[in-house]
Design a protein around this motif. Structure first.
Motif, PDB file in Angstrom:
ATOM      1  N   TRP A 154      -6.192  16.664   7.269  1.00  0.00           N
ATOM      2  CA  TRP A 154      -4.806  17.031   6.992  1.00  0.00           C
ATOM      3  C   TRP A 154      -4.699  18.475   6.533  1.00  0.00           C
ATOM      4  N   LEU A 175      -1.960  20.470   4.351  1.00  0.00           N
ATOM      5  CA  LEU A 175      -0.860  20.129   3.461  1.00  0.00           C
ATOM      6  C   LEU A 175       0.131  21.275   3.327  1.00  0.00           C
ATOM      7  N   ASN A 224      -1.256  17.664  -4.646  1.00  0.00           N
ATOM      8  CA  ASN A 224      -1.066  16.616  -3.636  1.00  0.00           C
ATOM      9  C   ASN A 224      -2.386  16.214  -2.989  1.00  0.00           C
ATOM     10  N   ILE A 268      -3.678  12.397  -3.014  1.00  0.00           N
ATOM     11  CA  ILE A 268      -4.016  11.642  -1.802  1.00  0.00           C
ATOM     12  C   ILE A 268      -5.458  11.156  -1.882  1.00  0.00           C
ATOM     13  N   LYS A 269      -6.344  12.014  -2.337  1.00  0.00           N
ATOM     14  CA  LYS A 269      -7.763  11.630  -2.475  1.00  0.00           C
ATOM     15  C   LYS A 269      -7.887  10.390  -3.362  1.00  0.00           C
ATOM     16  N   MET A 284      -5.563   8.172  -4.145  1.00  0.00           N
ATOM     17  CA  MET A 284      -4.897   7.022  -3.531  1.00  0.00           C
ATOM     18  C   MET A 284      -5.798   6.384  -2.470  1.00  0.00           C
ATOM     19  N   LEU A 285      -6.413   7.227  -1.627  1.00  0.00           N
ATOM     20  CA  LEU A 285      -7.295   6.707  -0.585  1.00  0.00           C
ATOM     21  C   LEU A 285      -8.534   6.053  -1.185  1.00  0.00           C
ATOM     22  N   VAL A 337       0.038   4.705   1.104  1.00  0.00           N
ATOM     23  CA  VAL A 337      -0.620   6.016   1.112  1.00  0.00           C
ATOM     24  C   VAL A 337      -0.103   6.841   2.281  1.00  0.00           C
ATOM     25  N   SER A 338      -0.005   6.224   3.431  1.00  0.00           N
ATOM     26  CA  SER A 338       0.450   6.906   4.636  1.00  0.00           C
ATOM     27  C   SER A 338       1.876   7.434   4.477  1.00  0.00           C
ATOM     28  N   THR A 365       1.731  10.459   2.237  1.00  0.00           N
ATOM     29  CA  THR A 365       1.045  11.559   2.909  1.00  0.00           C
ATOM     30  C   THR A 365       1.968  12.254   3.904  1.00  0.00           C
ATOM     31  N   ARG A 408      -1.837  16.877  11.062  1.00  0.00           N
ATOM     32  CA  ARG A 408      -2.887  15.866  10.905  1.00  0.00           C
ATOM     33  C   ARG A 408      -3.606  15.728  12.237  1.00  0.00           C
TER      34      ARG A 408
END
Length: 100
Positions: free
Chosen positions: A8, A10, A22, A26-27, A29-30, A82-83, A86, A93
């Motif tokens: 990605w 950003l 962010n 995201i890191k 969350m994943l 998450v998606s 994101t 992406r």
């Protein structure tokens, strides 16, 4: 085995946070999906430190037993959360799925 790679780029700022904030969000969350979605065999997320214009900001490498497990992961409600986040903070992406 199936590997699912995503990179990605950003936005500089989005959703009230900086690109770096962010990326970290995201890191995290994943990484929380590891253990929540049983089909995930392995999951690694990295925040880029390379300043090249060609570099992407964030990378995901996840591993699944087969394509069916990847599909289950992609449609899992926690992955969808998450998606959805994101999509709000990403400029671009790229994705590659392959078997090993």
């Amino acid at each position: 085995m199936v590997k699912h790679l995503v990179l990605w780029k950003l936005k500089e700022s989005a959703e009230g946070r900086s690109k770096a904030e962010n990326a970290t969000m995201i890191k995290e969350m994943l990484e929380r999906l590891n253990g929540v979605i049983p089909q995930v065999v392995g999951l690694e997320v990295g925040v880029n430190f390379n300043n090249s214009d060609a570099a992407y900001d964030l990378a995901l490498c996840s591993v699944f037993k087969n394509e069916a497990d990847l599909a289950i992961y992609q449609s899992h409600p926690e992955h969808i959360k998450v998606s959805e986040f994101t999509k709000k903070v990403v400029d671009s992406r790229i994705v590659v799925d392959y078997t090993v």
